[in-house]
Design a protein around this motif. Structure first.
Motif, PDB file in Angstrom:
ATOM      1  N   THR A 209       0.893  -1.166   0.000  1.00  0.00           N
ATOM      2  CA  THR A 209       0.000   0.000   0.000  1.00  0.00           C
ATOM      3  C   THR A 209       0.926   1.209   0.000  1.00  0.00           C
ATOM      4  N   ILE A 210       1.022   1.879  -1.152  1.00  0.00           N
ATOM      5  CA  ILE A 210       2.022   2.932  -1.323  1.00  0.00           C
ATOM      6  C   ILE A 210       1.415   4.330  -1.224  1.00  0.00           C
ATOM      7  N   ASP A 211       0.230   4.520  -1.812  1.00  0.00           N
ATOM      8  CA  ASP A 211      -0.265   5.897  -1.926  1.00  0.00           C
ATOM      9  C   ASP A 211      -1.735   6.086  -1.585  1.00  0.00           C
ATOM     10  N   LYS A 212      -2.528   5.033  -1.663  1.00  0.00           N
ATOM     11  CA  LYS A 212      -3.962   5.192  -1.385  1.00  0.00           C
ATOM     12  C   LYS A 212      -4.206   5.173   0.125  1.00  0.00           C
ATOM     13  N   PRO A 213      -5.279   5.865   0.571  1.00  0.00           N
ATOM     14  CA  PRO A 213      -5.632   5.776   1.987  1.00  0.00           C
ATOM     15  C   PRO A 213      -6.154   4.378   2.308  1.00  0.00           C
ATOM     16  N   GLY A 214      -6.114   4.021   3.590  1.00  0.00           N
ATOM     17  CA  GLY A 214      -6.637   2.706   3.969  1.00  0.00           C
ATOM     18  C   GLY A 214      -5.547   1.649   3.927  1.00  0.00           C
ATOM     19  N   ASP A 215      -5.951   0.401   4.050  1.00  0.00           N
ATOM     20  CA  ASP A 215      -4.964  -0.662   4.251  1.00  0.00           C
ATOM     21  C   ASP A 215      -5.088  -1.795   3.250  1.00  0.00           C
ATOM     22  N   VAL A 216      -5.677  -1.515   2.070  1.00  0.00           N
ATOM     23  CA  VAL A 216      -5.664  -2.539   1.016  1.00  0.00           C
ATOM     24  C   VAL A 216      -4.534  -2.219   0.050  1.00  0.00           C
ATOM     25  N   ASP A 217      -4.002  -3.275  -0.562  1.00  0.00           N
ATOM     26  CA  ASP A 217      -2.882  -3.098  -1.491  1.00  0.00           C
ATOM     27  C   ASP A 217      -3.277  -2.227  -2.674  1.00  0.00           C
ATOM     28  N   ASP A 218      -2.375  -1.293  -3.046  1.00  0.00           N
ATOM     29  CA  ASP A 218      -2.627  -0.490  -4.244  1.00  0.00           C
ATOM     30  C   ASP A 218      -1.599  -0.751  -5.347  1.00  0.00           C
ATOM     31  N   ASN A 219      -0.594  -1.575  -5.050  1.00  0.00           N
ATOM     32  CA  ASN A 219       0.407  -1.926  -6.060  1.00  0.00           C
ATOM     33  C   ASN A 219       0.956  -3.322  -5.817  1.00  0.00           C
ATOM     34  N   ALA A 220       1.239  -4.017  -6.907  1.00  0.00           N
ATOM     35  CA  ALA A 220       1.852  -5.343  -6.795  1.00  0.00           C
ATOM     36  C   ALA A 220       2.737  -5.595  -8.005  1.00  0.00           C
ATOM     37  N   ASN A 221       3.859  -6.230  -7.750  1.00  0.00           N
ATOM     38  CA  ASN A 221       4.730  -6.683  -8.820  1.00  0.00           C
ATOM     39  C   ASN A 221       5.082  -8.137  -8.527  1.00  0.00           C
ATOM     40  N   VAL A 222       4.684  -9.015  -9.427  1.00  0.00           N
ATOM     41  CA  VAL A 222       4.789 -10.455  -9.190  1.00  0.00           C
ATOM     42  C   VAL A 222       5.659 -11.102 -10.268  1.00  0.00           C
ATOM     43  N   ILE A 223       6.644 -11.870  -9.837  1.00  0.00           N
ATOM     44  CA  ILE A 223       7.424 -12.677 -10.780  1.00  0.00           C
ATOM     45  C   ILE A 223       6.732 -14.029 -10.891  1.00  0.00           C
ATOM     46  N   VAL A 224       6.525 -14.462 -12.126  1.00  0.00           N
ATOM     47  CA  VAL A 224       5.723 -15.656 -12.389  1.00  0.00           C
ATOM     48  C   VAL A 224       6.532 -16.663 -13.206  1.00  0.00           C
ATOM     49  N   ARG A 225       6.504 -17.935 -12.755  1.00  0.00           N
ATOM     50  CA  ARG A 225       7.070 -19.008 -13.581  1.00  0.00           C
ATOM     51  C   ARG A 225       5.915 -19.918 -13.999  1.00  0.00           C
ATOM     52  N   MET A 226       5.848 -20.213 -15.295  1.00  0.00           N
ATOM     53  CA  MET A 226       4.815 -21.092 -15.826  1.00  0.00           C
ATOM     54  C   MET A 226       5.319 -22.536 -15.820  1.00  0.00           C
ATOM     55  N   LYS A 227       4.375 -23.473 -15.934  1.00  0.00           N
ATOM     56  CA  LYS A 227       4.755 -24.898 -15.997  1.00  0.00           C
ATOM     57  C   LYS A 227       5.688 -25.171 -17.182  1.00  0.00           C
ATOM     58  N   SER A 228       5.482 -24.426 -18.279  1.00  0.00           N
ATOM     59  CA  SER A 228       6.288 -24.610 -19.493  1.00  0.00           C
ATOM     60  C   SER A 228       7.732 -24.158 -19.293  1.00  0.00           C
ATOM     61  N   GLY A 229       7.967 -23.389 -18.209  1.00  0.00           N
ATOM     62  CA  GLY A 229       9.293 -22.829 -17.981  1.00  0.00           C
ATOM     63  C   GLY A 229       9.378 -21.348 -18.312  1.00  0.00           C
ATOM     64  N   ALA A 230       8.388 -20.824 -19.048  1.00  0.00           N
ATOM     65  CA  ALA A 230       8.368 -19.384 -19.353  1.00  0.00           C
ATOM     66  C   ALA A 230       8.320 -18.595 -18.044  1.00  0.00           C
ATOM     67  N   ILE A 231       9.049 -17.475 -18.009  1.00  0.00           N
ATOM     68  CA  ILE A 231       8.979 -16.616 -16.829  1.00  0.00           C
ATOM     69  C   ILE A 231       8.563 -15.208 -17.243  1.00  0.00           C
ATOM     70  N   GLY A 232       7.916 -14.518 -16.317  1.00  0.00           N
ATOM     71  CA  GLY A 232       7.450 -13.182 -16.647  1.00  0.00           C
ATOM     72  C   GLY A 232       7.063 -12.402 -15.419  1.00  0.00           C
ATOM     73  N   SER A 233       6.533 -11.206 -15.660  1.00  0.00           N
ATOM     74  CA  SER A 233       6.081 -10.387 -14.549  1.00  0.00           C
ATOM     75  C   SER A 233       4.622  -9.995 -14.754  1.00  0.00           C
ATOM     76  N   LEU A 234       3.943  -9.878 -13.630  1.00  0.00           N
ATOM     77  CA  LEU A 234       2.535  -9.491 -13.601  1.00  0.00           C
ATOM     78  C   LEU A 234       2.453  -8.281 -12.676  1.00  0.00           C
ATOM     79  N   VAL A 235       1.925  -7.179 -13.203  1.00  0.00           N
ATOM     80  CA  VAL A 235       1.870  -5.934 -12.445  1.00  0.00           C
ATOM     81  C   VAL A 235       0.425  -5.483 -12.297  1.00  0.00           C
ATOM     82  N   ALA A 236       0.059  -5.068 -11.077  1.00  0.00           N
ATOM     83  CA  ALA A 236      -1.265  -4.491 -10.833  1.00  0.00           C
ATOM     84  C   ALA A 236      -1.072  -3.184 -10.071  1.00  0.00           C
ATOM     85  N   SER A 237      -1.768  -2.132 -10.495  1.00  0.00           N
ATOM     86  CA  SER A 237      -1.593  -0.840  -9.817  1.00  0.00           C
ATOM     87  C   SER A 237      -2.853   0.005  -9.828  1.00  0.00           C
TER      88      SER A 237
END
Length: 339
Positions: A209-237
């Motif tokens: 929780t970086i900038d919004k009031p309250g206590d719910v998450d307002d940003n996320a950065n997730v590193i993801v590995r797939m079963k196939s071996g592909a890797i990537g990032s998933l961002v929510a803001s």
């Protein structure tokens, strides 16, 4: 055949912009009830579309006995309302995230199966034309295997979107349970599973929780590995105050695919041999430009034709599991195996 009698539970922004108008436009639907604790909101839609207004969903289910319901309420109510509707014999279209725990998601799927009703989750990203086109291209094999990716969804937050503005349930932890991750991140975990026809095997996440009031998450950065071996990032803001982003870039063996990175060319394929293909295939809906999501039509089709819904409860559960695993990673500081 007779029309599908539909009740909408929760008359906030997602109902206003998507569910109610899309049901109203579907010739196979009769809107029979609207439910909201702020009864005036339900009454307004009943006056416009017919049907009855209720403040309480249990009373509505008992009296109206709808064929199907949309559950468009705060996150913590998705599971109890969906299960109650299924037990009342109604097909269920539930907004995302379908639940707030994996146990709830499993119970929803069980209730739907036990009562012989459809359960569909509103992961509308799958049905947006650029994503449908991207999936066709990936499946054609022209790009070869996906090696790495990034998929992101950010906008200025629900204070500008929700019917209650900054006073919205989105910012109340006991009702939302999760913030940007439940609102936007779960869309992207669903999208990447769909595009790659693959499951997420492992995640590591920073969620804050970086900038919004309250206590719910307002940003996320997730590193993801797939079963196939592909890797990537998933961002929510929720703090992209200038410039909503709903783009996905996939780097593959034979080139790169860019989705939603250009205002006109929604899907761009650049191959290693130098050739470039640009596809104008209809836009990705945004908060400021609402386009039909296709979700309601797909839900009604599955009822009429007795087919498995386009985004089933089982699919919704897998996409939710990715997000829940990301929260576990943030809490423990560990890589988390998803399945």
């Amino acid at each position: 055949m007779s029309k599908v009698r539909v009740a909408v539970i929760g008359c906030g922004s997602i109902s206003k912009h998507r569910h109610i108008p899309e049901y109203a436009d579907n010739s196979n639907v009769e809107l029979v009830a609207f439910v909201d604790p702020v009864i005036e909101r339900a009454e307004e839609y009943a006056a416009k579309h017919g049907g009855k207004a209720y403040a309480d969903y249990e009373t509505m289910l008992a009296e109206v006995k709808p064929d199907a319901v949309s559950v468009c309420t705060p996150n913590y109510l998705h599971a109890p309302m969906s299960i109650a509707a299924a037990n009342a014999g109604a097909h269920v279209l539930v907004e995302k995230p379908m639940a707030v725990t994996d146990e709830e998601a499993a119970a929803m799927n069980e209730a739907a199966a036990k009562n012989g009703v459809k359960l569909m989750v509103g992961h509308n990203q799958r049905l947006m034309p650029p994503h449908v086109k991207a999936k066709q291209i990936l499946d054609s094999g022209v790009l070869g295997k996906v090696l790495t990716f990034r998929t992101s969804f950010g906008h200025p937050g629900p204070d500008g979107w929700s019917i209650d503005g900054a006073g919205s349930w989105f910012f109340r932890k006991n009702e939302a349970i999760m913030g940007a991750m439940g609102d936007l991140g779960v869309h992207k975990s669903d999208l990447i599973r769909y595009l790659l026809s693959d499951e997420v095997s492992e995640v590591a996440a920073f969620i804050a929780t970086i900038d919004k009031p309250g206590d719910v998450d307002d940003n996320a950065n997730v590193i993801v590995r797939m079963k196939s071996g592909a890797i990537g990032s998933l961002v929510a803001s929720w703090t992209y105050y200038k410039g909503e982003d709903n783009s996905t870039v996939l780097w593959c063996e034979k080139g790169v695919m860019k989705i939603g990175t250009h205002p006109e060319d929604q899907v761009i394929v650049e191959l290693r041999d130098g050739s470039v293909e640009k596809h104008k295939v209809g836009e990705i809906s945004t908060n400021t430009k609402q386009l039909s999501s296709g979700i309601v039509d797909a839900f009604i089709d599955s009822i009429i034709n007795d087919t498995v819904p386009a985004i089933s409860g089982e699919e919704g559960r897998k996409s939710l599991k990715v997000i829940l695993s990301a929260f576990e990673s943030q809490a423990t500081g560990q890589f988390i195996k998803v399945n």
